[in-house]
Write a protein that holds these residues in place. Structure first.
Motif, mmCIF file in Angstrom:
data_model
loop_
_atom_site.group_PDB
_atom_site.id
_atom_site.type_symbol
_atom_site.label_atom_id
_atom_site.label_comp_id
_atom_site.label_asym_id
_atom_site.label_seq_id
_atom_site.Cartn_x
_atom_site.Cartn_y
_atom_site.Cartn_z
ATOM 1 N N LEU A 10 0.971 -1.124 0.014
ATOM 2 C CA LEU A 10 -0.079 0.044 -0.291
ATOM 3 C C LEU A 10 1.083 1.235 -0.170
ATOM 4 C CD1 LEU A 10 -2.970 -1.028 2.301
ATOM 5 C CD2 LEU A 10 -2.940 -0.525 -0.062
ATOM 6 N N VAL A 11 2.000 1.357 0.793
ATOM 7 C CA VAL A 11 2.963 2.566 0.658
ATOM 8 C C VAL A 11 3.472 2.607 -0.805
ATOM 9 C CG1 VAL A 11 5.301 3.072 1.556
ATOM 10 C CG2 VAL A 11 3.687 2.185 3.150
ATOM 11 N N ILE A 12 3.613 1.529 -1.422
ATOM 12 C CA ILE A 12 4.476 1.642 -3.104
ATOM 13 C C ILE A 12 3.270 2.290 -3.854
ATOM 14 C CG2 ILE A 12 5.204 0.241 -4.815
ATOM 15 C CD1 ILE A 12 6.669 -1.537 -3.121
ATOM 16 N N ILE A 13 1.966 1.730 -3.648
ATOM 17 C CA ILE A 13 0.709 2.190 -4.330
ATOM 18 C C ILE A 13 0.762 3.579 -4.180
ATOM 19 C CG2 ILE A 13 -1.705 2.045 -4.723
ATOM 20 C CD1 ILE A 13 -1.509 -0.858 -4.111
ATOM 21 N N SER A 14 0.816 3.870 -2.836
ATOM 22 C CA SER A 14 0.607 5.348 -2.473
ATOM 23 C C SER A 14 1.353 6.367 -3.142
ATOM 24 C CB SER A 14 0.402 5.852 -0.979
ATOM 25 O OG SER A 14 1.670 5.479 -0.461
ATOM 26 N N PHE A 15 2.743 5.976 -3.181
ATOM 27 C CA PHE A 15 4.049 6.831 -3.624
ATOM 28 C C PHE A 15 3.741 6.817 -5.294
ATOM 29 C CE2 PHE A 15 8.200 6.741 -5.501
ATOM 30 C CZ PHE A 15 8.617 7.975 -5.182
ATOM 31 N N VAL A 16 3.392 5.786 -5.919
ATOM 32 C CA VAL A 16 3.335 5.811 -7.217
ATOM 33 C C VAL A 16 1.954 6.593 -7.786
ATOM 34 C CG1 VAL A 16 2.685 4.264 -9.483
ATOM 35 C CG2 VAL A 16 4.362 3.445 -7.704
ATOM 36 N N THR A 17 0.890 6.474 -7.273
ATOM 37 C CA THR A 17 -0.299 7.089 -7.352
ATOM 38 C C THR A 17 -0.202 8.728 -7.005
ATOM 39 O OG1 THR A 17 -1.143 6.653 -5.019
ATOM 40 C CG2 THR A 17 -1.867 5.218 -7.210
ATOM 41 N N ALA A 18 0.742 9.054 -6.013
ATOM 42 C CA ALA A 18 1.163 10.467 -5.939
ATOM 43 C C ALA A 18 1.887 11.038 -6.964
ATOM 44 C CB ALA A 18 1.761 10.630 -4.672
ATOM 45 N N LEU A 19 2.843 10.388 -7.650
ATOM 46 C CA LEU A 19 3.623 10.939 -8.814
ATOM 47 C C LEU A 19 2.703 10.804 -9.943
ATOM 48 C CD1 LEU A 19 6.770 8.820 -8.415
ATOM 49 C CD2 LEU A 19 6.529 11.128 -7.801
ATOM 50 N N VAL A 20 1.492 9.965 -10.134
ATOM 51 C CA VAL A 20 0.785 9.929 -11.215
ATOM 52 C C VAL A 20 -0.110 11.067 -10.941
ATOM 53 C CG1 VAL A 20 -1.097 8.590 -12.416
ATOM 54 C CG2 VAL A 20 0.877 7.361 -11.711
ATOM 55 N N ALA A 21 -0.567 11.396 -10.129
ATOM 56 C CA ALA A 21 -1.698 12.356 -9.822
ATOM 57 C C ALA A 21 -0.784 13.862 -10.218
ATOM 58 C CB ALA A 21 -2.014 12.340 -8.341
ATOM 59 N N THR A 22 0.585 13.887 -9.299
ATOM 60 C CA THR A 22 1.203 15.123 -9.869
ATOM 61 C C THR A 22 1.263 15.270 -11.483
ATOM 62 O OG1 THR A 22 2.618 14.671 -7.632
ATOM 63 C CG2 THR A 22 3.693 16.318 -9.689
ATOM 64 N N TYR A 23 1.826 14.394 -12.077
ATOM 65 C CA TYR A 23 2.048 14.444 -13.553
ATOM 66 C C TYR A 23 0.666 14.888 -14.296
ATOM 67 C CZ TYR A 23 2.858 13.277 -18.455
ATOM 68 O OH TYR A 23 3.138 13.179 -19.770
ATOM 69 N N ALA A 24 -0.570 14.231 -13.818
ATOM 70 C CA ALA A 24 -1.486 14.403 -14.494
ATOM 71 C C ALA A 24 -2.280 15.778 -14.199
ATOM 72 C CB ALA A 24 -2.874 13.437 -13.891
ATOM 73 N N TYR A 25 -2.022 16.162 -12.943
ATOM 74 C CA TYR A 25 -2.422 17.737 -12.753
ATOM 75 C C TYR A 25 -1.451 18.738 -13.441
ATOM 76 C CZ TYR A 25 -6.071 16.973 -9.196
ATOM 77 O OH TYR A 25 -6.968 16.557 -8.571
ATOM 78 N N LEU A 26 0.075 18.340 -13.741
ATOM 79 C CA LEU A 26 0.714 19.155 -14.209
ATOM 80 C C LEU A 26 0.300 19.323 -15.759
ATOM 81 C CD1 LEU A 26 3.621 20.706 -14.786
ATOM 82 C CD2 LEU A 26 4.629 18.604 -15.091
ATOM 83 N N LYS A 27 -0.184 18.228 -16.577
ATOM 84 C CA LYS A 27 -0.582 18.306 -17.776
ATOM 85 C C LYS A 27 -2.045 19.017 -18.020
ATOM 86 C CE LYS A 27 0.508 16.036 -21.166
ATOM 87 N NZ LYS A 27 1.383 16.518 -22.228
ATOM 88 N N ALA A 28 -2.728 18.896 -17.068
ATOM 89 C CA ALA A 28 -4.074 19.885 -17.151
ATOM 90 C C ALA A 28 -3.742 21.291 -16.890
ATOM 91 C CB ALA A 28 -5.044 19.053 -15.758
ATOM 92 N N THR A 29 -2.741 21.508 -16.070
ATOM 93 C CA THR A 29 -2.366 22.782 -16.067
ATOM 94 C C THR A 29 -1.654 23.467 -17.041
ATOM 95 O OG1 THR A 29 -1.906 22.584 -13.379
ATOM 96 C CG2 THR A 29 -0.862 24.565 -14.655
ATOM 97 N N LEU A 30 -0.898 22.771 -17.768
ATOM 98 C CA LEU A 30 -0.060 23.075 -18.982
ATOM 99 C C LEU A 30 -1.058 23.217 -20.236
ATOM 100 C CD1 LEU A 30 3.273 21.289 -18.636
ATOM 101 C CD2 LEU A 30 2.470 23.859 -17.874
ATOM 102 N N LEU A 31 -2.127 22.513 -20.126
ATOM 103 C CA LEU A 31 -3.008 22.398 -21.357
ATOM 104 C C LEU A 31 -4.446 22.960 -20.925
ATOM 105 C CD1 LEU A 31 -2.709 18.622 -22.213
ATOM 106 C CD2 LEU A 31 -1.895 20.658 -23.483
ATOM 107 N N ALA A 32 -4.288 24.239 -20.412
ATOM 108 C CA ALA A 32 -5.491 24.902 -19.845
ATOM 109 C C ALA A 32 -6.421 25.341 -20.884
ATOM 110 C CB ALA A 32 -4.996 26.217 -18.915
ATOM 111 N N THR A 33 -5.937 25.792 -21.919
ATOM 112 C CA THR A 33 -6.717 26.143 -23.126
ATOM 113 C C THR A 33 -7.541 25.194 -23.691
ATOM 114 O OG1 THR A 33 -4.930 26.099 -24.778
ATOM 115 C CG2 THR A 33 -5.243 28.416 -23.623
ATOM 116 N N ASN A 34 -7.335 23.875 -23.596
ATOM 117 C CA ASN A 34 -8.047 22.944 -24.446
ATOM 118 C C ASN A 34 -8.776 22.241 -22.949
ATOM 119 O OD1 ASN A 34 -8.778 20.482 -25.265
ATOM 120 N ND2 ASN A 34 -6.827 20.113 -26.748
ATOM 121 N N ASN A 35 -10.187 22.793 -23.026
ATOM 122 C CA ASN A 35 -11.186 22.207 -21.899
ATOM 123 C C ASN A 35 -11.271 20.968 -22.163
ATOM 124 O OD1 ASN A 35 -11.446 24.905 -21.392
ATOM 125 N ND2 ASN A 35 -13.151 25.388 -22.517
ATOM 126 N N LEU A 36 -11.510 19.987 -23.070
ATOM 127 C CA LEU A 36 -11.737 18.830 -23.128
ATOM 128 C C LEU A 36 -10.653 18.028 -22.696
ATOM 129 C CD1 LEU A 36 -13.854 16.571 -23.981
ATOM 130 C CD2 LEU A 36 -12.488 16.552 -26.139
#
Length: 856
Positions: A10-36
């Motif tokens: 569960l610790v490994i899962i939490s670490f990996v998912t935290a990194l995944v969430a970071t990357y996904a939020y980063l992409k969402a921020t950098l693609l702010a003009t593309n609403n879809l």
């Protein structure tokens, strides 16, 4: 799958998912003009973070299951818990170790992250990018993974078995399947109800400090240099109140539990939490005025970054082992120092980079701020608070400086202050005198009570302050200039803020949170001044004899020998206005509402049970019968001390000691609370009723009735020998003969009676029941009857008489301090609720974040 494997997974899962969430939020921020596409990445990021949060809750549940289920094959459970602990102290076991405290921190950040996602969609992507990155760093602290070939460990896991944690231990070489029957137990000092609620509150405060930092980084990243203030402000207030309450809880725990005679000792670990809170409060004040003042905006950026970096720095101080012997509260080094430093410097670099790239975009003030403006006085208050924080953190960091010098091959002879309390107090006293004055003036200017050129509006509260202060100084017999200054400043803050509240209440009470908070601060300062500056030791040694030759008692011209009182069991002793009587050691049975004499129980060694040696009766109710096995707290011994006042009122206190193999004698006070003062009492030396004492060699006496004889420095008289029909503990048949002797023992100003018995049954077997008097330290056995001479033989044994050495201190007006803390918390809470309401009303009206330049 074992519990340990499940937890580690569960610790490994939490670490990996935290990194995944970071990357996904980063992409969402950098693609702010593309609403879809932005919406898709956001949704993916949310699911990743929800999975992360579920994994965090999961591994916390696994660790508590290991502790609560007494799975002592796991090193963490064996190190921090035992079967003797009730369930609520097992919660304390969870966060006693470094790994558990990191998990508690992560748990709160996971919960807060879910709340943030669901309450602020506008700022979600950029803010949560920073937030989840911090969470990933934090999760890495408990990964416990060694990189092959590099011999570099990432984190320390609490899910190791004893075999995995100590692979080369000799006892495991002999028996690899060895599982301890019990654990080492919880640190005795943490066996207190405050330690069940203080750490969760403190770590919730730690977690909350991340939120304003994350909003700030998001604002700087998207070049919205002031828009971040509105969503960040209510969370900053909440962080201030929660972290402040956590610190205050720690102070109250220290006051109730530790015997260092105070609620604050300026220990480096205390300082490491106190300073970030000060900077957070300073940031809060500058954020309030930042929308109208460019200087305050820039200062807010610096302070919000500083408070979060200082939280990370305090984590490094307390967990890296760098403090060494400088603190009694710090953790030992688990080899995570490098990782902690990486964590610290990474976010310093991110913060500096984002601030530097938009610094020129921040507005500048077109004209100087007037001294008649409310912004000026709030800014002055924030400045003094920051100076107070720096005065504390610089000396606290001396061990860090020494390590840096040593790392470069040098030698540093700097040392932390030897008398930390005196050193820090003499500076902080003046800082807070100024802060108190500024809080009063600032509130007057904030509510426009003082117009330009009309400073005379402050004269009325000033005259009232001088009058009240003069009365307090005169009747309180205050002579020291620093105390006079602090008292006058605190009274001024009290008067001015009460004046403001009376005016504000005509409008809306919700606006008075700041004034209420400042009133709380003023009362705290008055309470601290009297309870610490004018506390009085009342346990003065009037015998003129040395209690002990130990270094603790003889240092500083026999200070402790002069300030402790020796209490013999059952012998009244005068102490100041009280007549004290030590009634003996007591034990706590878990299902009995009051302590019972330790002599009523036979403690089972190595267990948390005892056998009743008599019926356990309290009042008219019998809780257990003789021979019953009962659950007890075997480490705790309570000394019953009766305080008789001149008016005849009796109060009983139970100062506690714990005879701990790892820590020796651990003492905790008991407190006689009155409206105007506390009587703070604790044992400095005490006997352990669970350890058998050696009796002296037997001394026989052959005496007749009314004979006088001498026993161990006592005068004794055999007053009578008479036949009895019943003897407790001996079953007498109708034809059995039993007699009881009555021996009077004279001990200075008091007389005692000892009644040993002698019986002969039908088979002419002699039955003797010895009599023990603990107050005299005597055991008497009726040995023989000589009918020819009319004499009787008694066997006497002696041992050390039971005693304790106790210190008692009067702390005047300490309740003013505790009342002040409650008012401070109330004011903070009022302000927090108000700001959250304002934010909720404006949240849905905020424009969507425009796409900014990507970071190259």
């Amino acid at each position: 799958m074992t519990l340990g494997n499940l937890g580690h997974l569960l610790v490994i899962i939490s670490f990996v998912t935290a990194l995944v969430a970071t990357y996904a939020y980063l992409k969402a921020t950098l693609l702010a003009t593309n609403n879809l596409e932005t919406g898709t990445w956001k949704q993916f990021a949310r699911y990743a973070f929800y999975t992360h949060a579920a994994a965090v809750v999961g591994f916390c549940a696994v660790l508590y299951t290991i502790i609560y289920g007494h799975h002592f094959e796991y090193h963490y459970a064996w190190s921090h818990s035992s079967k003797a602990l009730p369930w609520y102290y097992m919660l304390s076991c969870f966060w006693e170790g470094q790994e558990g405290s990191f998990m508690l921190w992560m748990f709160w950040q996971a919960v807060l992250g879910v709340i943030l996602i669901r309450t602020n969609k506008v700022w979600e992507a950029p803010m949560m990018t920073v937030y989840t990155l911090v969470q990933a760093f934090l999760t890495s602290m408990i990964l416990g993974i060694v990189i092959p070939g590099l011999d570099f460990k990432i984190g320390s896991t609490p899910f190791l078995t004893i075999v995995e944690a100590n692979p080369n231990a000799p006892f495991l070489q002999m028996n690899p399947d060895f599982v301890p029957k019990d654990g080492n137990g919880l640190n005795p000092l943490l066996q207190n109800y405050w330690m069940v609620i203080h750490p969760p509150t403190l770590f919730l405060g730690f977690a909350l400090t991340l939120i304003p930092f994350a909003y700030l980084m998001a604002g700087l990243w998207r070049k919205q240099v002031s828009e971040w203030l509105r969503p960040a402000l209510p969370w900053t207030l909440l962080a201030g109140v929660i972290l402040g309450v956590g610190i205050l809880m720690g102070g109250y725990w220290a006051y109730e539990t530790l015997s260092f005679n105070s609620y604050w000792s300026w220990d480096p670990v205390e300082n490491a939490v106190y300073v970030p809170w000060l900077i957070l409060i300073a940031a809060l004040h500058t954020m309030i005025i930042a929308k109208k003042n460019a200087t305050a905006l820039k200062t807010s950026v610096i302070l919000v970054i500083a408070q979060f970096i200082l939280i990370l720095y305090s984590t490094f101080l307390t967990r890296s082992g760098v403090l060494g012997n400088a603190s009694v509260h710090s953790f030992t080094d688990l080899g995570l120092s490098g990782q902690l430093l990486l964590y610290l410097f990474a976010f310093i670099a991110v913060a500096i980079f984002l601030s530097a790239r938009v610094w020129k975009l921040m507005p500048s003030d077109k004209e100087e701020v007037s001294t008649y403006s409310r912004e000026f006085w709030l800014f002055m208050g924030a400045t003094v608070i920051c100076l107070a924080g720096f005065q504390v953190i610089i000396p606290t960091s001396i061990p860090v400086w020494n390590k840096i010098v040593e790392a470069f091959g040098g030698v540093s002879k700097l040392a932390p202050p030897t008398d930390a309390i005196s050193y820090y107090t003499k500076f902080q006293l003046w800082f807070f005198a100024v802060i108190a004055i500024l809080s009063g003036i600032g509130q007057f200017f904030w509510w426009k009570r003082v117009q330009k050129g009309k400073l005379q509006d402050l004269l009325t509260p000033l005259w009232i302050t001088l009058l009240i202060s003069a009365l307090l100084i005169t009747f309180g017999n205050i002579h020291k200039l620093p105390y006079i200054a602090l008292l006058t400043a605190a009274v001024f803050a009290l008067v001015t803020n009460i004046t403001i509240i009376l005016g504000v209440l005509r409008g809306s009470y919700r606006l008075s949170g700041g004034a209420v908070t400042h009133i709380g601060v003023a009362l705290m300062l008055i309470g601290i001044l009297w309870s610490s500056g004018y506390q009085k030791v009342v346990s003065l040694n009037a015998s003129g004899l040395l209690i002990s030759k130990d270094d603790f008692f003889t240092k500083e011209d026999n200070k402790e020998n002069k300030e402790n009182v020796l209490l013999w069991l059952g012998k009244p002793t005068r102490m100041s206005d009280y007549l004290l009587t030590y009634r003996g050691p007591r034990t706590e049975i878990r299902d009995v509402p009051s302590y019972v004499p330790s002599s009523w129980l036979d403690i089972i060694e190595g267990d948390f049970h005892a056998v009743c040696l008599r019926d356990i009766t309290i009042g008219e109710k019998t809780y257990h019968k003789k021979g019953d096995t009962v659950a007890v707290y075997p480490e705790n011994v309570f000394y019953e001390v009766e305080y008789r006042e001149p008016n005849g009122r009796i109060t009983t206190l139970y100062p506690r000691v714990q005879f701990n193999e790892r820590m020796g004698l651990v003492t905790s006070p008991d407190i006689k609370r009155e409206l105007n003062k506390d009587l703070y009492s604790y044992a400095t030396i005490g006997s352990n009723p669970n350890e058998s004492q050696d009796w002296s060699p037997t001394e026989n006496f052959r005496v007749a009735v009314q004979d006088t004889f001498f026993v161990n420095d006592f005068v004794a008289v055999l007053e009578s020998v008479s036949r009895v029909n019943a003897v407790e503990g001996i079953n007498l048949a109708p034809n059995d003969i039993a007699v009881k002797a009555q021996i009077k023992i004279f001990d200075q100003d008091r007389e005692y009676y000892i009644t040993p018995t002698f019986a002969i049954n039908q088979d002419r077997m002699v039955l003797r029941k010895p009599e023990v008097n603990e107050e005299l330290g005597l055991r008497v056995q009726f040995m023989e009857i000589d009918p020819k001479t009319g004499t009787f033989t008694f066997a006497f044994n002696a041992k050390q008489r039971d005693f304790i050495v106790m210190k008692a201190v009067e702390k005047p007006l300490i309740n003013v301090l505790w009342i002040g803390t409650l008012i401070l918390s109330l004011g903070f809470t009022m302000s927090t609720i108000r700001r959250f309401r304002e934010f909720r009303l404006t949240r849905d009206k905020e424009p969507k974040i425009e796409r900014a330049e990507k970071i190259i």
